[in-house]
Design a protein around this motif. Structure first.
Motif, PDB file in Angstrom:
ATOM      1  N   ASP A  26       0.823  -1.206   0.000  1.00 48.45           N
ATOM      2  CA  ASP A  26       0.000   0.000   0.000  1.00 48.45           C
ATOM      3  C   ASP A  26       0.863   1.264   0.000  1.00 48.45           C
ATOM      4  OD1 ASP A  26      -2.177  -1.684   0.017  1.00 48.45           O
ATOM      5  OD2 ASP A  26      -2.653  -1.368   2.142  1.00 48.45           O
ATOM      6  N   ALA A  29       2.257   1.547  -3.490  1.00 48.78           N
ATOM      7  CA  ALA A  29       1.199   1.871  -4.469  1.00 48.78           C
ATOM      8  C   ALA A  29       0.969   3.372  -4.551  1.00 48.78           C
ATOM      9  CB  ALA A  29      -0.095   1.153  -4.090  1.00 48.78           C
ATOM     10  N   LYS A  43       1.194   4.618 -12.277  1.00 42.74           N
ATOM     11  CA  LYS A  43       0.109   4.720 -11.308  1.00 42.74           C
ATOM     12  C   LYS A  43      -0.525   3.348 -11.164  1.00 42.74           C
ATOM     13  CE  LYS A  43      -2.317   7.637 -13.504  1.00 42.74           C
ATOM     14  NZ  LYS A  43      -3.308   8.554 -14.007  1.00 42.74           N
ATOM     15  N   VAL A  44      -1.208   3.141 -10.061  1.00 38.35           N
ATOM     16  CA  VAL A  44      -1.938   1.893  -9.871  1.00 38.35           C
ATOM     17  C   VAL A  44      -2.938   1.757 -11.005  1.00 38.35           C
ATOM     18  CG1 VAL A  44      -3.560   0.674  -8.385  1.00 38.35           C
ATOM     19  CG2 VAL A  44      -1.641   1.909  -7.368  1.00 38.35           C
ATOM     20  N   GLU A  45      -2.938   0.596 -11.627  1.00 37.33           N
ATOM     21  CA  GLU A  45      -3.825   0.338 -12.768  1.00 37.33           C
ATOM     22  C   GLU A  45      -5.061  -0.401 -12.293  1.00 37.33           C
ATOM     23  OE1 GLU A  45      -5.683   0.378 -16.022  1.00 37.33           O
ATOM     24  OE2 GLU A  45      -3.701   1.276 -16.062  1.00 37.33           O
ATOM     25  N   ILE A  46      -6.221   0.224 -12.466  1.00 35.05           N
ATOM     26  CA  ILE A  46      -7.463  -0.413 -12.045  1.00 35.05           C
ATOM     27  C   ILE A  46      -8.353  -0.803 -13.228  1.00 35.05           C
ATOM     28  CG2 ILE A  46      -7.529   0.600  -9.734  1.00 35.05           C
ATOM     29  CD1 ILE A  46      -9.438   2.723 -10.858  1.00 35.05           C
ATOM     30  N   SER A  47      -8.070  -0.268 -14.397  1.00 40.35           N
ATOM     31  CA  SER A  47      -8.945  -0.544 -15.533  1.00 40.35           C
ATOM     32  C   SER A  47      -8.818  -1.978 -16.034  1.00 40.35           C
ATOM     33  CB  SER A  47      -8.670   0.431 -16.686  1.00 40.35           C
ATOM     34  OG  SER A  47      -7.424   0.163 -17.283  1.00 40.35           O
ATOM     35  N   LYS A  49      -8.540  -4.602 -13.866  1.00 39.80           N
ATOM     36  CA  LYS A  49      -8.781  -5.462 -12.702  1.00 39.80           C
ATOM     37  C   LYS A  49      -9.443  -6.774 -13.109  1.00 39.80           C
ATOM     38  CE  LYS A  49     -10.995  -5.650  -8.161  1.00 39.80           C
ATOM     39  NZ  LYS A  49     -11.083  -7.073  -8.266  1.00 39.80           N
ATOM     40  N   HIS A  50     -10.373  -6.702 -14.039  1.00 37.33           N
ATOM     41  CA  HIS A  50     -11.040  -7.932 -14.476  1.00 37.33           C
ATOM     42  C   HIS A  50     -10.056  -8.906 -15.135  1.00 37.33           C
ATOM     43  CE1 HIS A  50     -10.996  -5.443 -18.084  1.00 37.33           C
ATOM     44  NE2 HIS A  50     -11.252  -6.516 -18.803  1.00 37.33           N
ATOM     45  N   ASP A  53      -8.073 -10.495 -12.303  1.00 38.52           N
ATOM     46  CA  ASP A  53      -8.887 -11.501 -11.617  1.00 38.52           C
ATOM     47  C   ASP A  53      -9.017 -12.776 -12.458  1.00 38.52           C
ATOM     48  OD1 ASP A  53      -9.211  -9.819  -9.460  1.00 38.52           O
ATOM     49  OD2 ASP A  53     -11.218  -9.143 -10.059  1.00 38.52           O
ATOM     50  N   ARG A  72      -3.697 -13.074  -5.497  1.00 39.72           N
ATOM     51  CA  ARG A  72      -3.962 -12.070  -6.522  1.00 39.72           C
ATOM     52  C   ARG A  72      -2.672 -11.328  -6.795  1.00 39.72           C
ATOM     53  NH1 ARG A  72      -2.665  -9.101  -2.983  1.00 39.72           N
ATOM     54  NH2 ARG A  72      -3.644  -8.482  -1.078  1.00 39.72           N
ATOM     55  N   LEU A  75       0.373  -5.926  -6.938  1.00 36.42           N
ATOM     56  CA  LEU A  75       0.290  -4.555  -7.420  1.00 36.42           C
ATOM     57  C   LEU A  75       0.461  -4.544  -8.923  1.00 36.42           C
ATOM     58  CD1 LEU A  75       0.111  -1.557  -6.521  1.00 36.42           C
ATOM     59  CD2 LEU A  75       2.606  -1.578  -6.302  1.00 36.42           C
TER      60      LEU A  75
END
Length: 189
Positions: A26, A29, A43-47, A49-50, A53, A72, A75
């Motif tokens: 954290d 990140a 930057k943290v990549e969230i787009s 996430k799928h 997963d 998972r 980071l």
């Protein structure tokens, strides 16, 4: 630059205390430049996430196989066309095959998925493993060498901290050399 050097001190304190992976993750990140100054723009990549997963499911890194502990990607960082997958081990713990395999499988699975999703604009996926005592076992050492040829790299915590600190101090020295009379720079050295 001074703020970044102070952030490195903060990370060093977490590492020296042997903080758990999540606390260290954290902290990094929020400040990816701590991994390496060349990743300052990451930057943290969230787009995706799928995709991360899905890769966990395909790699069979799910709750069922690990007694309720969901595995998972620790980071995922992105800058432009480059996605960096980072696997951390708690400071003080030796690199093990579980973490090596996990990072390797994630990088391979994610590379394949993003290659098909051209609109994402991700052209390069690399991996980074951060642990301690990388040289402890010869078989692990050879795997680290083999992985580096495939874009998955390794750091131990002390090298990560020392390299980041050295690079930012050199940058500060360059700034000081360009404006040695500037009192602001003299005050932060």
């Amino acid at each position: 630059v001074k703020t970044k050097l102070e952030a490195i001190k903060g990370l060093r304190a977490l590492v020296e205390k042997g903080e758990l992976e999540n606390a260290v993750r954290d902290y990094i990140a929020e400040k990816p430049y701590l991994l390496n100054p060349k990743w300052e723009t990451f930057k943290v990549e969230i787009s995706v996430k799928h995709i991360l997963d899905e890769a966990a499911g395909e790699a069979k890194l799910t709750e069922d196989e690990y007694e309720g502990e969901r595995k998972r990607v620790d980071l995922a960082l992105r800058s432009g066309e480059h996605l960096l997958i980072v696997e951390f081990m708690q400071p003080g713990k030796s690199l093990d095959w579980d973490h090596i395999t996990r990072c390797k499988r994630y990088v391979h699975l994610i590379r394949n998925k993003v290659r098909l999703l051209t609109e994402l604009g991700i052209e390069k996926v690399t991996g980074l493993i951060v642990a301690d005592r990388l040289e402890k076992r010869p078989d692990v050492l050879q795997e680290i060498i083999d992985l580096s040829n495939n874009g998955v790299y390794a750091y131990d915590w002390e090298t990560l901290l020392s390299q980041s600190e050295r690079t930012w101090r050199e940058y500060l020295d360059i700034l000081g050399g360009r404006a040695p009379e500037d009192e602001r720079i003299r005050n932060i050295k």
